[in-house]
Design an enzyme around this catalytic site. Structure first.
Site: not given
Ligand code: NAD
Ligand code: UD1
Length: 337
Positions: A13, A15, A61, A87, A127-128, A151, A155, A180
């Site tokens: 994925g 990250i 999986d 997510k 996650s934040a 969601y 977490k 964040f």
């Molecule tokens: P992502 O969806 O790109 O990565 C998640 C990966 O997990 C994907 O490659 C997906 O194929 C895999 N996956 C999903 N379900 C699965 C399963 N059942 N078995 C095996 N693999 C599975 O998301 P990301 O943005 O890389 O996020 C990684 C982690 O960080 C997640 O736990 C997410 O909740 C957390 N997180 C992400 C953000 C963000 O903004 N991206 C913010 C806070 C926390």
């Molecule tokens: C969201 C999720 C959070 C998750 C994080 C990372 C919600 C309520 N929160 O955070 O749980 O951990 O993503 O995946 O969904 N925005 C717009 N227009 C858009 C998209 C976003 O104005 O089309 C604004 C949002 O209102 C927010 C900011 O941009 O103020 C960031 O949004 P986003 O990237 O979705 O992140 P979070 O809401 O912080």
């Protein structure tokens, strides 16, 4: 630990792939486990192109307990970084069963296989979002946790489950990282945020507008109590976030069980939606047409991290600014087009 075998669940994925590269750079031997639900099939090949060595991948999986045991049996892993999760906030509201099954049930399967195979360190992607609408800024790790959606609840349950395990098994090293808002891409332009499921996060949507794939960005409210009326978040470069994972693993190894930590990973700086739009416009040279629409349910006005504990526990400080995040995202989008 300057070397060690590390299993990255969800490692294909957004990250996970960047952390894979950071670990290889630091001398670790990461192995990806993913079911490719939200990852492109060509990610391992792209990683191979960057590292110049084959990318080990286990397609499995995390809901499959036997497969987790098989993945770890005799494999000599020193640690697991557990990224695999679903997510999407709106999907978590319509499908709580599916979200708890993957995000909580999957975590239980992974830790059970760790226990059975003597793997005693885990870093967990939190996650934040667990803070919900925090009372005061910046958000410290002591701030109240008030998740606003399923969601975020999965977490928090994951964190609490892992803390209970670590209490019962003092030899378990536990790193909980509350991310964040990660943004950006690898400097190669080969790896970036490229979900196979539809994305609703701000920068991926802006990028689609800049590429001409969406006609405009919807700004979710300009009546927030902030200087320009749009909501403020702590955007962190994916390269910084990836380095935070290397430091987290190293802290667990250097400190053993006592190296356990729960920290925010952010920059400590907030940017409004309008600031992000202006920045992306500047680095891409493309217009970002936008329109203000009502607030999105469950959003907070302001969220940015207190970063002192991550510095103290891990020596982590973010290095990149918003322009670097938007610039690397744009370079990735163009390279992919
Ligand atoms: P992502 O969806 O790109 O990565 C998640 C990966 O997990 C994907 O490659 C997906 O194929 C895999 N996956 C999903 N379900 C699965 C399963 N059942 N078995 C095996 N693999 C599975 O998301 P990301 O943005 O890389 O996020 C990684 C982690 O960080 C997640 O736990 C997410 O909740 C957390 N997180 C992400 C953000 C963000 O903004 N991206 C913010 C806070 C926390
Ligand atoms: C969201 C999720 C959070 C998750 C994080 C990372 C919600 C309520 N929160 O955070 O749980 O951990 O993503 O995946 O969904 N925005 C717009 N227009 C858009 C998209 C976003 O104005 O089309 C604004 C949002 O209102 C927010 C900011 O941009 O103020 C960031 O949004 P986003 O990237 O979705 O992140 P979070 O809401 O912080």
């Amino acid at each position: 630990m300057t070397s060690g075998r590390v299993l990255l669940t969800g490692g294909a994925g957004f990250i996970g792939a960047h952390v894979y590269l950071a670990l290889v750079d630091s001398g670790f031997e990461p192995v990806i486990l993913d079911n490719f639900h939200n990852a492109r099939r060509d990610v391992p090949d792209r990683l191979t192109q960057i590292t110049g060595r084959p990318t080990p991948v286990i397609e499995a999986d995390i809901r499959d307990e036997a497969a987790m045991d098989q993945a770890m049996r005799g494999a000599g892993f020193d640690a697991v970084i557990h990224f695999a999760a679903l997510k999407s906030v709106p999907d978590s509201q319509s499908d709580p069963l599916g979200y708890y099954q993957v995000n909580v049930g999957g975590l239980i399967n992974v830790t059970r296989a760790m226990q059975a195979n003597g793997v005693a360190r885990i870093v967990f992607s939190s996650s934040a979002a667990v803070y919900g609408e925090a009372e005061a800024m910046p958000v410290t790790e002591e701030s109240a946790v008030r998740p606003q959606n399923n969601y975020a609840r999965t977490k928090l349950v994951g964190e609490q489950f892992l803390a209970a395990l670590a209490q019962a098994e003092p030899q378990l090293g536990l790193g909980i990282l509350r991310y964040f808002n990660p943004v950006g891409a690898h400097p190669s332009g080969l790896i970036g945020e490229d979900p196979s499921q539809p994305a609703g996060n701000l920068v991926p949507v802006i990028a689609q507008v800049a590429m001409g794939r969406r006609d405009r960005l919807m700004i979710f409210g300009d009546d927030w109590p902030t200087p320009d009326g749009t909501a403020i978040r702590d955007y962190i470069h994916i390269e910084d976030l990836a380095r935070g994972h290397v430091l987290s693993l190293q802290a667990l190894t250097d400190g053993g069980g006592s190296g356990s930590h729960l920290v925010n990973l952010g920059t400590g700086r907030g940017h409004s939606v309008r600031e992000v739009i202006a920045c992306y416009q500047q680095v891409s040279g493309q217009p970002i047409p936008n329109q203000v629409v009502p607030r999105r349910g469950g959003d907070a006005a302001v969220s940015y991290a207190d970063t002192r504990l991550a510095d103290q526990k891990l020596g982590f400080r973010a290095r990149y600014d918003l322009a670097a995040m938007c610039g690397s995202n744009w370079a990735f989008m163009r390279a992919k087009a």
